[in-house]
Scaffold this active site. Structure first.
Site, mmCIF file in Angstrom:
data_model
loop_
_atom_site.group_PDB
_atom_site.id
_atom_site.type_symbol
_atom_site.label_atom_id
_atom_site.label_comp_id
_atom_site.label_asym_id
_atom_site.label_seq_id
_atom_site.Cartn_x
_atom_site.Cartn_y
_atom_site.Cartn_z
ATOM 1 C CB VAL A 1 -1.272 -8.921 -1.464
ATOM 2 C CG1 VAL A 1 -0.121 -8.358 -0.643
ATOM 3 C CG2 VAL A 1 -0.800 -9.289 -2.870
ATOM 4 C CB CYS A 2 -2.371 -11.715 3.661
ATOM 5 S SG CYS A 2 -3.398 -11.844 5.127
ATOM 6 C CG LEU A 3 0.512 -6.463 3.127
ATOM 7 C CD1 LEU A 3 1.089 -5.403 2.193
ATOM 8 C CD2 LEU A 3 1.392 -6.626 4.346
#
Length: 235
Positions: free
Chosen positions: A89-91
């Site tokens: 999850v790219c955050l």
């Protein structure tokens, strides 16, 4: 688990005990630091009536450090720039991208809200330096019926999570069929769907197959699709 982490998780869990139309967070009493959650797709987005399933692992020094979050997709290709098929999850707040970082005042709910806000009608704009992609939008809208709905109904084993999913489709079953039939008529030419991602595989849509499978799942959940035909409501 440190007392600070425990107190914080107990307080956050209490926030999710009330009914929510946006999230289902599946805490377990025997291990508060490991749990799963479902995000429901926003009503005004390509992800309407679909879900994003996430696995949370909370570090002992939470909330000083962010949770570890994994996206669960059982099959298929990438359906959003921030969600990878390998689970990433790219955050930036999770430490998986550059930008504003986590701070102790942030919460699990805040993470869920942030991810849900990314599920919109122009997902490819979340890819750095890219424009909206109509092809990707069609690819996502079609394939997420299977990858973010039907697959979850098949593979989910937890009783509480299954109850949540079945409750949702009992409540929204008729509108789900309407949405999918509208997409069927709008794409009646059967044009191949494509994705800009290199590993993505173009697909030949079969809306009729999706409709048949969705009707079965809705029926199994206890929703009766009766009354005027869905087609007549569309026309």
């Amino acid at each position: 688990m440190t007392s600070t982490c425990m107190k914080r998780l107990l307080r956050e869990r209490e926030r999710f005990t009330k009914d929510s139309t946006e999230f289902f967070v599946n805490f377990k009493d025997d291990n508060l630091r490991s749990f799963e959650a479902y995000i429901t797709g926003p009503e005004d987005s390509l992800y309407r009536h679909k879900f994003v399933r996430l696995r949370f692992d909370i570090p002992e020094n939470y909330p000083l450090k962010p949770p570890k979050v994994k996206f669960i997709q059982h099959a298929g290709d990438r359906i959003h720039p921030n969600l990878y098929t390998d689970g990433k999850v790219c955050l930036s707040i999770l430490g998986t991208w550059h930008g504003p970082s986590w701070c102790p005042s942030m919460t699990i709910e805040g993470v869920l809200i942030t991810i849900r806000s990314l599920l919109d009608n122009k997902p490819y704009l979340h890819e750095p330096n890219q424009r909206d992609s109509a092809n990707f939008n069609r690819y996502v809208q079609y394939n997420t019926w299977r990858w973010l709905l039907l697959d979850y109904l098949v593979y989910e084993r937890d009783a509480d999570a299954k109850a949540f999913l079945n409750s949702y489709i009992r409540q929204h079953g008729v509108n789900m069929i309407l949405d999918l039939e509208r997409q069927t008529y709008a794409n009646s030419g059967g044009k191949e769907l494509t994705t800009p991602y290199k590993r993505g595989v173009p697909c030949q849509p079969s809306y009729e197959t999706l409709l048949a499978e969705l009707r079965i799942k809705i029926s199994h959940a206890g929703q009766v699709l009766s009354g005027p035909s869905v087609e007549s409501q569309i026309l």
